[in-house]
Design a protein around this motif. Structure first.
Motif, PDB file in Angstrom:
ATOM      1  N   UNK A   1       0.829  -0.906   0.343  1.00 23.27           N
ATOM      2  CA  UNK A   1      -0.307   0.109   0.036  1.00 23.27           C
ATOM      3  C   UNK A   1       0.834   0.884  -0.317  1.00 23.27           C
ATOM      4  N   UNK A   2      -0.088   2.300  -0.996  1.00 21.50           N
ATOM      5  CA  UNK A   2       1.293   3.924  -0.654  1.00 21.50           C
ATOM      6  C   UNK A   2      -0.029   4.384  -0.105  1.00 21.50           C
ATOM      7  N   UNK A   3       0.404   5.608   0.496  1.00 27.56           N
ATOM      8  CA  UNK A   3      -0.317   6.552   1.453  1.00 27.56           C
ATOM      9  C   UNK A   3       0.775   7.925   0.964  1.00 27.56           C
ATOM     10  N   UNK A   4      -1.080   8.407   0.135  1.00 25.28           N
ATOM     11  CA  UNK A   4      -0.552  10.005  -0.388  1.00 25.28           C
ATOM     12  C   UNK A   4      -1.888  11.688  -0.144  1.00 25.28           C
ATOM     13  N   UNK A   5      -0.897  12.144   0.448  1.00 26.49           N
ATOM     14  CA  UNK A   5      -1.390  12.894   0.977  1.00 26.49           C
ATOM     15  C   UNK A   5      -1.342  14.494  -0.046  1.00 26.49           C
ATOM     16  N   UNK A   6      -2.585  14.739  -0.637  1.00 31.60           N
ATOM     17  CA  UNK A   6      -2.386  16.154  -1.066  1.00 31.60           C
ATOM     18  C   UNK A   6      -2.456  17.329  -0.785  1.00 31.60           C
ATOM     19  N   UNK A  40       3.733   3.310   3.349  1.00 33.83           N
ATOM     20  CA  UNK A  40       3.385   2.393   3.431  1.00 33.83           C
ATOM     21  C   UNK A  40       2.041   1.872   3.999  1.00 33.83           C
ATOM     22  N   UNK A  41       2.611   2.746   5.673  1.00 28.12           N
ATOM     23  CA  UNK A  41       1.155   2.328   6.041  1.00 28.12           C
ATOM     24  C   UNK A  41       1.832   1.791   7.584  1.00 28.12           C
ATOM     25  N   UNK A  59      -6.057  12.256   1.203  1.00 31.30           N
ATOM     26  CA  UNK A  59      -5.146  11.318   1.355  1.00 31.30           C
ATOM     27  C   UNK A  59      -6.060   9.676   0.880  1.00 31.30           C
ATOM     28  N   UNK A  60      -5.188   9.762  -0.474  1.00 28.88           N
ATOM     29  CA  UNK A  60      -4.947   8.382  -0.955  1.00 28.88           C
ATOM     30  C   UNK A  60      -4.396   7.069  -1.134  1.00 28.88           C
ATOM     31  N   UNK A  61      -5.352   6.610  -1.302  1.00 29.70           N
ATOM     32  CA  UNK A  61      -3.799   5.130  -0.982  1.00 29.70           C
ATOM     33  C   UNK A  61      -3.891   4.219  -2.573  1.00 29.70           C
ATOM     34  N   UNK A  62      -3.123   3.957  -2.746  1.00 33.53           N
ATOM     35  CA  UNK A  62      -2.774   2.986  -3.878  1.00 33.53           C
ATOM     36  C   UNK A  62      -2.057   1.384  -3.440  1.00 33.53           C
ATOM     37  N   UNK A  63      -2.537   0.647  -4.398  1.00 32.55           N
ATOM     38  CA  UNK A  63      -1.979  -0.718  -3.798  1.00 32.55           C
ATOM     39  C   UNK A  63      -0.251  -0.454  -5.398  1.00 32.55           C
ATOM     40  N   UNK A  64       1.207  -0.975  -4.641  1.00 29.09           N
ATOM     41  CA  UNK A  64       1.776  -1.099  -5.597  1.00 29.09           C
ATOM     42  C   UNK A  64       1.455  -2.226  -6.858  1.00 29.09           C
ATOM     43  N   UNK A  65       2.188  -1.936  -8.239  1.00 30.49           N
ATOM     44  CA  UNK A  65       2.123  -2.500  -9.287  1.00 30.49           C
ATOM     45  C   UNK A  65       2.748  -4.098  -8.595  1.00 30.49           C
ATOM     46  N   UNK A  66       2.146  -5.233  -9.508  1.00 26.07           N
ATOM     47  CA  UNK A  66       2.877  -6.292  -9.707  1.00 26.07           C
ATOM     48  C   UNK A  66       2.513  -7.147  -8.657  1.00 26.07           C
TER      49      UNK A  66
END
Length: 66
Positions: A1-6, A40-41, A59-66
């Motif tokens: 998981x990747x966390x991004x804060x705008x 990564x939380x 805040x958004x979460x994304x899952x790493x590719x792969x």
């Protein structure tokens, strides 16, 4: 998981830091930021609640590719 804060959207409400204090904090200007090494939380189960609690959806979460 990747966390991004705008940072352009964040209003510094601090709800993320209240929900998941082991991952989020507030910088000197009062805006939300991630604690070092927590991008990564760190397995914190409250990260998703912190994302939900943000009143402006900065805040958004994304899952790493792969």
């Amino acid at each position: 998981m990747h966390i991004d804060i705008d940072k352009d959207v964040c209003i510094g409400a601090g709800q993320c830091a209240l929900a998941a204090p082991g991952v989020f904090t507030q910088d000197d200007d009062g805006f939300s930021t991630l604690l070092p090494g927590r991008e990564d939380g760190a397995g914190d189960p409250m990260v998703r609640e912190a994302v939900r609690a943000c009143p402006v959806s900065a805040i958004s979460l994304s899952e790493p590719a792969g």
